[in-house]
Design an enzyme around this catalytic site. Sequence first.
Site, PDB file in Angstrom:
ATOM      1  CE  LYS A   1      -3.572  -2.719   2.245  1.00 58.65           C
ATOM      2  NZ  LYS A   1      -4.111  -2.981   3.334  1.00 58.65           N
TER       3      LYS A   1
ATOM      4  CD  GLN B   1      -3.254  -4.496   6.837  1.00 64.16           C
ATOM      5  OE1 GLN B   1      -3.310  -3.692   6.079  1.00 64.16           O
ATOM      6  NE2 GLN B   1      -3.619  -5.908   6.321  1.00 64.16           N
TER       7      GLN B   1
ATOM      8  CG  ASP C   1      -9.523  -0.555   4.798  1.00 68.22           C
ATOM      9  OD1 ASP C   1      -9.130  -0.940   3.524  1.00 68.22           O
ATOM     10  OD2 ASP C   1      -8.417  -1.036   5.788  1.00 68.22           O
TER      11      ASP C   1
END
Length: 289
Positions: free
Chosen positions: A52, A96, A119
């Site tokens: 990412k 994460q 997200d």
Amino acid sequence: MLLLDGKKLADELKLEIKQSVDALVAAGKPAPHLAAILVGNDGGSLTYVGHKVKACEQVGFQSTLLHFDENITEEFLLNEVKKLNENPSIHGFIVQLPLPKHIDADKVLMSVDPAKDVDGFHPVNVGKVTLGLPAFVSATPLGITKILERYGIETSGKHCVVIGRSNIVGRPMSILMSGQSKTGNATVTVCHSRTKNLAEVTRQADIIIAALGKPEFLTADMVKDGAVVIDVGTTRVTDPTTKAGWRLKGDVKFDEVSQKCAAITPVPGGVGPMTVVSLLLNTLQAAQE
Ligand code: NAP
């Protein structure tokens, strides 16, 4: 058979994102800024966050990685989320997963400002997506819709079978496929570990989205001729012939299913790269709002 090349498509989309970033900067606005919180040293998480950050560099985004020890407290992490929520230079951020067991992941995800939740995991965004309202769509389902859209796969009126009902892939995917949109309007069946006669169900599908995390689960006898197959699975299997000692396997037995279907995503190089690029698309959207 048409190979749905997620790597190639992701590269094309990155070029388009880069052009949008250049336009923002030329207009005197800051480049999109994505932050990522990583707790601990889980190998998979380190790899994903690394991808990412690298993708941010490729498209001209700013990125900030906050990497904390796995022994941090939930309170400490919630405070870090609060700081990112309040930091005007951060357009979007991710936490994460997985988080260490002593931290309540739901509590942390719910503390993210929905306007920065690139997200798409916050209930506000999940609810808006369910209602067909503009929102951040979670990255993997968004990436799959981009594959369907860019490769011109007709979904309207088709029977789509989704295998898996997780909150990050199967469930949102089934909602998107049944929604009123260019890559929706399908008749959707959601399967899971309690589904009986799964092969009978999948054999009726025009489109199969396999997201269960069982390597090579979907075999040719479970697929009808001419189906479109999207393989979301990414499981590390031991392979002493590779440098790393492992390789990624999808949920689809690619060699035999690809002989039978009309179109298929490979693993690696299918859904994975599109997931990363979808996170960039969401962050760009956050910066443009
Ligand atoms: P998950 O949370 O473990 O969910 C798996 C789902 O599959 C569950 O709903 C489970 O049913 C169902 N399932 C398990 N065994 C089954 C069986 N034998 N028959 C039918 N359904 C079965 O997994 P996930 O997070 O959705 O991820 C799925 C896979 O996608 C994993 O390999 C993951 O690594 C991969 N993934 C890839 C990307 C990417 O970017 N490429 C992104 C996310 C995930 P129950 O609900 O009944 O338990």
